[in-house]
Motif scaffolding. Sequence first.
Motif: not given
Length: 193
Positions: A131-160
């Motif tokens: 909870y303190r690390a912010g990993y609650i949603i990184m639930n291992p069972i989600l792998l079974i449901l087809g969710w995948n984890l990525y490290e993504a380079e994103v652009e939000i409001s012009g900031h990378k």
Amino acid sequence: MQFRIVPAFLVFLGSYFPLAIILALQDIKSEYWGMDLCWNLKDCVIPNGHHPYLSFSVVVITFLCFLITVQVLRGLRYKYPVTIVGLKSIPSELISYSFPYIVSFMGVDYGSAGKIAGLAVFLLWLFLITYRAGYIIMNPILLILGWNLYEAEVEISGHKRTVKLLCRNDPTPGKYLCQEVQGSYISTGEKQQ
């Protein structure tokens, strides 16, 4: 968006549904394991456990929490436009997240009050860490449901920036709607025009 503590705990417990099934199977009395498989419904015998109420309750509670996790993901409003510039899959992070849980549960016995108390303290401690690390949603069972984890380079409001992205589909560079949950981004993987 920050999870409140009670919903976060329910999502956390939902990740233990497969482990609750493992514990319930380990609780089944040994005489049932020697029986033949039942091929006729009228000849079937439901196996009984050493602690049937406790093992059944844990399976039901974790299953309900798993359903809550699925509902939380369905209920998210993906409203933040994000442009994915590049990404790489990081599935090992979810596996390393779940490995200590699996190993720790193999020695648990519902007949030992000390082991159950130790398990409860262990789960509470792990919940607080995730909870303190912010990993609650990184639930291992989600792998079974087809969710995948990525490290993504994103652009939000012009900031990378580089973020963790939990995505239902395999995204390619482009525009997506996301939701930010405890520092991680979640997307259904449906590209926007």
